[in-house]
Design an enzyme around this catalytic site. Structure first.
Site, PDB file in Angstrom:
ATOM      1  N   GLY A  44       0.848  -1.194   0.000  1.00  0.00           N
ATOM      2  CA  GLY A  44       0.000   0.000   0.000  1.00  0.00           C
ATOM      3  C   GLY A  44       0.875   1.233   0.000  1.00  0.00           C
ATOM      4  N   LEU A  45       0.301   2.359   0.369  1.00  0.00           N
ATOM      5  CA  LEU A  45       1.083   3.589   0.350  1.00  0.00           C
ATOM      6  C   LEU A  45       2.351   3.452   1.169  1.00  0.00           C
ATOM      7  CD1 LEU A  45      -1.538   6.438   0.610  1.00  0.00           C
ATOM      8  CD2 LEU A  45      -0.163   5.770  -1.339  1.00  0.00           C
ATOM      9  N   GLY A  47       3.860   0.586   2.395  1.00  0.00           N
ATOM     10  CA  GLY A  47       4.734  -0.515   1.964  1.00  0.00           C
ATOM     11  C   GLY A  47       5.452  -0.216   0.666  1.00  0.00           C
ATOM     12  N   HIS A 268     -17.089   5.641   9.960  1.00  0.00           N
ATOM     13  CA  HIS A 268     -17.330   6.720   9.006  1.00  0.00           C
ATOM     14  C   HIS A 268     -18.828   6.953   8.870  1.00  0.00           C
ATOM     15  CE1 HIS A 268     -17.010   9.253   5.539  1.00  0.00           C
ATOM     16  NE2 HIS A 268     -15.693   9.202   5.581  1.00  0.00           N
ATOM     17  N   ARG A 339     -15.961  12.979  12.116  1.00  0.00           N
ATOM     18  CA  ARG A 339     -16.599  11.709  11.800  1.00  0.00           C
ATOM     19  C   ARG A 339     -17.195  11.003  13.010  1.00  0.00           C
ATOM     20  NH1 ARG A 339     -11.952   9.516   7.599  1.00  0.00           N
ATOM     21  NH2 ARG A 339     -12.517  10.922   5.915  1.00  0.00           N
ATOM     22  N   HIS A 421     -14.415   1.981   9.249  1.00  0.00           N
ATOM     23  CA  HIS A 421     -13.671   2.541   8.126  1.00  0.00           C
ATOM     24  C   HIS A 421     -12.158   2.426   8.301  1.00  0.00           C
ATOM     25  CE1 HIS A 421     -12.753   5.088   4.808  1.00  0.00           C
ATOM     26  NE2 HIS A 421     -12.263   6.055   5.538  1.00  0.00           N
TER      27      HIS A 421
END
Lengths: 659, 252, 237
Positions: A44-45, A47, A268, A339, A421
């Site tokens: 992901g971002l 990793g 969320h 939220r 979320h």
């Protein structure tokens, strides 16, 4: 037994800590980097950016992901944007202000030093991403555009349509691809980390399962980085992807890494409500809709009853009979409260019987007022793709004119309800992002470090990339500079063999239960327990019941599970069974942490601890700490260790969104 | 209110790339029409597992149309037929008729060998990106983001090109098994931005060479790719790739 | 060489040869109109394009274009079949915006080739070829194109075959023309629409010109070419 937790926060004032750290940390010289291997689990971002940056520095990186390509990691689904303290809008933003907003948004439960560093590197992230060719939205003059997000008084959110996560991930993925091409990163797709291997007290490798062949494989390295995301799927229904799981993190926890603040789970407020018992996941409708949409339920309980019975539609209820409860309760922030506040308010109304669909678990998000004021075209320009997506899923188009009462036009409203979320809690890490196991690092959503008890919108992307591009590549060197790590350890060591054997035994055990129930049916039930007892409103009694019910369900899992197929080859059900086994561990841990934390803060709301108006009531005298949990064995309850929080730059206050 | 449907799912079973593969069918009863198609397949799998059988294997992940993992060829159309582009996971049962037989097949292309059932291997796409789908930039080194001014229309156009999710529907739909829409979307994104210009020629050549090497077909401009693209990528990207490539080769 | 070993290079060959052939038939179509007006003028053109060295060279060039276009059509198709793989879809549905012609260019091309063979047999064999080998005893002289047209289209079987041929060429061109520009990279969001429009109008006009000639010589053989109009002030040959 008091265990001292060393969070390794550097000396100096908060604004100088990161510079001080970088100035004095140990580094690895370029020649020596070539001799060191790092395993990064997850693409992901966090990793992908970490793997790319480490590879570029010269380390040999082994990068694993469970999907068929690194580009599919769930960071891709983030919609809104990424925060940075650029102050391009000249509205008074600064590193300090971003730091302050993040700490306040997190209900004063985050580590000051970590958050300051995050705010400090936020600007570099934008520079880096632009250089990679991330097509951020721009002004006509060619400069970058910004939008506002919840919890801030400045416009500091950079965005790429409603697909910011996708664009940032593709940026990181392309940087990763460049390193794969350069031979510095070796990519293992459709591989799942099953265990971390510890040699002489240090993380020295992993056992990973090749999901296609079913074979277990051993990998050795000088350090292991997990970037495997959160545990939201413990609740079964969440906005997480189907494959998101916490197996790698929980396995590290079992091997001695602390899990911190697991009870901080973000719910969320604007998701499409659950429509039946067959649903597999919940779809998020961007928070930005709350800029122009008004959230309401009927004032009269008989109207709500009629809506639930399907004998009335929302647009038949005139203005005076609508309860815009967020505007009523929070006049200053209205529909734009954070939220956690918006989610709890929706639950409160539905619990009182004012829910608006057949399940009674939904509220309206209505655009009539904005459409009447600005016209449908303006709405379509802002939210066209979201309206379309909503129609595709529900067959209702939010821009359709439905009724006219006393000259006021009413359009079809959306129905929304809160959903799980993001998880602020996660693997405990120190300032260097190192877990309590030396050589094991955790980055991104997987760790607990930066969001406290509640995450602000557009901060998750910031944290993932900060960790991966700008923090870990530095801090890991402080560890890797240790000369004793340098000889590569062989995968033939008994530690590897034992770990592999244990994983293999687990696979065999799950396959041999040969009961009656599928993984999903049990997972759904676990999700119900989590949502019911460990969800938005928690009580001591409910949490205890929840833990009890989870234990019973786990027994069912251990004795009555059915996994078809065999260990050889691709076996999706077997992989899901492993994930579920770890969701049980995580679920119980969330409940334990929630039970131990006798206060309400951010994403953790204990009904016993609220003000008369129903707002969260923090207890800074007794709970101003990070709750770290140590694994004590499968049959034993985990043990709580406290890392006290120390604030020097910010004065701890009560959050106020009313005036 | 949701209506209930009875449908027959005719799905492809194939045990690995060498297996010949065959169709199997399963009847689904009383599926609410607000169920997503993948949820209907989940229900089918639950029923198969309850009957002691192995479930039907297919790729899926985010289920909100962005990860690009889902890849089913439904009733003759990649991702199934919807009015505006959508991925398989965004297809809902209300699109089908009561009593209908729904045929589910994998992406069929030499570039995407079947792993199992309808799960295919799309790692070729990763290899194409690795060949040059990036700008070479060192972490931490770049200048201030606003030092590069990019006209809004270029940024918007680049954003449209960058929306590609790499699902492979373009290849699946193409009678030539061509990956040009995928390749051109990445080349276009970076060709439109000043950050991508220094390597534009190298990128176009390297990515096309890799695409050819991996055995994807030649584009004959049938436009099937853009017709099925869930992210509405257009063949204007392909024209741009052709231009970039020819220009690069002429300059050699 | 990238023209031969890259997919875009091979497509470029198709594109360039295709465009050259379009230009040729555009000329041919215009030339045919002359036959409708004046027999003499038309035959003057035929004489100019007889066995002169430049006409032969141009013909060879033209033949080369056709051959390359055909060879590459087959090479591309074979490669594309291979890329598609052996497994066929059980169910396929053609998306609305996909033109029928675009998916059947090879079939159309083969029909066009067969038509071309017929055309060569009817005209080129009797005219340029006959002149080169100095064939004797033919019904009309090698430069008497007008009468060869009349002769050919007096046969309804030939006329019908030619009409089928023209329809096939029309389909081939409606896709081929914008496709060629697309391959050259001279297209985009706006120019795609323009090229498509230009291609359709262009190919329709040319094919209409050919069609008028066929129909006119078929149904009104005695009314055509009767204007007293000379193309050149002197006689050729």
């Amino acid at each position: 037994m008091a265990i001292n937790i060393d969070s390794k926060i550097p000396e100096g004032p908060v604004a100088e800590k990161w510079s001080n750290y970088k100035a004095h940390q140990r580094l690895v010289n370029p020649k020596n980097k070539l001799k060191l291997d790092v395993i990064v689990v997850g693409t992901g971002l966090a990793g992908a950016s970490a793997a790319a940056s480490l590879g570029e520095m010269g380390f040999n990186v082994l990068n694993f992901c469970i999907q068929d390509s690194p580009r599919r990691a769930h960071s891709i689904a983030a919609q809104g944007g990424i925060n940075a303290a650029k102050n391009y809008q000249n509205d008074g933003d600064s590193v300090y202000r971003l730091f302050y907003d993040t700490v306040k948004g997190g209900d004063y439960r985050a580590r000051e030093a970590n958050v300051y560093r995050l705010a400090e590197v936020s600007n570099n992230i934008i520079d880096q991403c632009v250089a990679q060719g991330v097509p951020f939205a721009r002004e006509y003059g060619g400069t970058l555009a910004n939008r506002s997000f919840g919890g801030a008084q400045v416009s500091r959110t950079f965005y790429a349509k409603g697909q910011t996560g996708q664009q940032l991930l593709l940026g990181a993925y392309s940087a990763l691809s460049a390193q794969v091409q350069a031979g510095k990163v070796k990519l293992y797709t459709r591989y799942e980390m099953e265990d971390v291997v510890i040699v002489d007290g240090k993380a020295r490798g992993i056992i990973a399962k090749n999901l296609v062949t079913g074979k277990l494989e051993r990998f050795t390295a000088n350090a292991v980085v997990i970037a495997t995301g959160g545990y939201g799927n413990t609740y079964f229904l969440s906005t997480n992807a189907m494959g998101c799981n916490c197996t790698a993190a929980v396995q590290c926890y079992r091997k001695g890494a602390y899990m911190a603040n697991p009870s901080y789970v973000q719910i969320h407020p604007t998701c499409i409500p659950v429509h039946g018992d067959k649903q597999s996941k919940l779809t998020l409708m961007s928070e930005s809709l709350r800029n122009d949409g008004r959230i309401w339920v009927p004032k009269k309980i008989e109207d709500a009853k009629a809506l639930q019975a399907g004998t009335k539609e929302g647009w038949e209820i005139p203005e005076e009979d609508r309860d815009y409860y967020l505007e009523r309760r929070y006049p200053a922030f209205g529909n734009l409260v954070p939220r956690d506040v918006a989610s709890r308010a929706a639950k409160e109304r539905c619990d009182k019987g004012f829910g608006v669909n057949n399940t009674g678990l939904a509220v309206f998000l209505d655009f009539s007022e904005s459409i009447n004021r600005l016209g449908l075209d303006a709405m379509k320009q802002r939210y066209g793709n979201l309206f379309d997506m909503y129609e595709e899923i529900t067959d209702v188009y939010p821009g359709d004119l439905a009724n006219e009462i006393n000259g006021v036009k009413y359009y079809k409203p959306m129905m929304i309800y809160p959903a799980i979320h993001y998880t602020m809690g996660g693997v405990w890490v120190d300032y260097e992002l190192q877990t309590s196991i030396p050589g094991l690092f955790a980055i991104g959503e997987c760790n607990f470090s930066d969001h406290g008890a509640n995450r602000l919108g557009a901060s998750a992307l910031m944290q993932g990339l900060a960790d991966g591009y700008f923090v870990l590549p530095y801090t890991i060197q402080n560890y890797l500079a240790d000369q004793s790590l340098w000889p590569r350890v062989s995968t033939d060591l008994p530690e590897f063999a034992e770990a592999e054997k244990a994983v293999d035994a687990e696979l065999t055990r799950l396959l041999n239960i040969k009961g009656k129930r599928s993984v999903d049916s049990i997972h759904k039930e676990l999700g119900h327990i989590m949502w019911e007892y460990v969800g938005m409103g928690r009580t001591a009694e409910g949490l205890k019941t929840g833990i009890q019910k989870m234990k019973e369900l786990q027994k069912e899992f251990d004795t009555n599970l059915f996994v078809p197929g065999s260990k050889e080859g691709l076996n999706v059900e077997l992989d899901k069974a492993i994930h579920l086994r770890d969701f049980f561990t995580m679920g119980e841990l969330v409940a334990h942490d929630a039970l131990s934390r006798n206060e309400s803060c951010g994403g953790h709301f204990r009904e016993e601890y609220q003000t008369e108006e129903g707002e969260a009531k923090r207890d800074d005298a007794n709970y101003f700490y990070v709750g770290c949990w140590e694994y004590k064995g499968a049959d034993k309850d985990p043990e709580l260790i406290k890392e006290p929080l120390e604030y020097e730059a910010i004065k701890v206050q009560t959050r106020n969104y009313k005036n | 209110m949701a209506k209930n449907l009875n449908v027959t799912i005719k799905f492809w079973k194939q045990n690995g790339p060498k297996d010949k593969g065959h169709f199997e069918t399963h009847d689904l009863k009383n599926i609410p029409d607000d169920t997503s198609f993948l949820e209907a397949l989940d229900i089918m799998n639950e029923e198969l597992i309850a009957a002691g059988k192995e479930p039907f294997v297919f790729d899926h992940d985010c289920r909100e149309g962005i990860c690009g993992m889902c890849s089913l060829y439904i009733n003759g159309t990649p991702h199934g037929k919807t009015e505006r582009g959508a991925t398989t996971c965004q297809l809902y049962m209300r699109r089908f008729k009561n009593g209908e037989t729904i045929t589910v097949e994998p992406w069929r292309s030499a570039g995407f060998p079947v792993i199992k059932d309808c799960m295919v291997d799309r790692s070729a796409f990763d290899k194409i990106i690795q060949a040059g789908g990036y700008t070479t930039v060192r972490t931490g080194a770049p200048q201030d983001a606003n030092a590069i001014l990019i006209p809004k229309q270029d940024a918007d156009e680049a954003m449209d090109c960058a929306s590609c999710i790499g699902c492979g529907a373009c290849v699946a739909a193409c009678k030539n098994g061509s990956a040009m829409l995928f390749v051109s979307s990445k080349v276009s994104q970076l060709a439109l931005l000043p950050q991508g210009r220094p390597e534009a020629a190298k990128r176009a050549k390297a990515m096309v060479a890799k695409m050819d090497e991996l055995g994807f077909g030649n584009c004959t401009n049938t436009r099937a790719c853009e017709a099925v693209c869930p992210k509405c990528e257009t063949i204007a990207n392909i024209a741009r790739l052709n231009r970039e490539f020819i220009k690069a080769k002429m300059a050699d | 060489m990238w023209l031969f070993n890259s997919s875009i290079g091979r497509k470029l060959i198709m594109s360039v040869t295709g465009i050259a052939l379009v230009l040729f038939i555009t000329f041919h179509g215009c030339m045919n109109v002359v036959a409708l007006i004046s027999k003499d003028a038309y035959n003057t053109i035929c004489a100019l394009l007889g066995s002169n060295w430049y006409a032969i060279a141009a013909t060879l060039g033209l033949a080369a274009l056709v051959v390359i276009h055909i060879i590459y059509a087959f090479i591309l198709t074979i490669q594309n079949r291979k890329a598609r793989g052996n497994n066929k879809y059980a169910v396929t549905e053609k998306p609305d915006k996909v033109e029928w012609a675009s998916q059947n260019m090879l079939v159309l091309g083969i029909i066009i080739c067969l038509g071309l063979l017929l055309h060569l047999f009817n005209f080129w064999y009797n005219m340029m070829f006959a002149e080169i080998i100095g064939a004797e005893g033919l019904k009309y002289g090698p430069a008497d194109g007008f009468n060869w047209i009349k002769e050919t289209f007096s046969n309804p079987v030939f006329s019908c075959l030619y009409i089928i041929w023209l329809v096939a060429i029309w389909f081939h061109l409606t896709h081929g023309m914008w496709s060629a520009m697309q391959t050259l990279g001279l297209s985009g969001h706006i120019w795609f629409q323009r090229w498509k429009c230009i291609g359709q109008v262009w190919s329709t006009i040319i094919m209409a010109l050919f069609l008028i000639v066929v129909l006119a010589f078929w149904f009104f053989p005695d009314a055509v070419g009767q204007c007293d109009f000379k193309l050149l002030p002197f006689a050729v040959n």
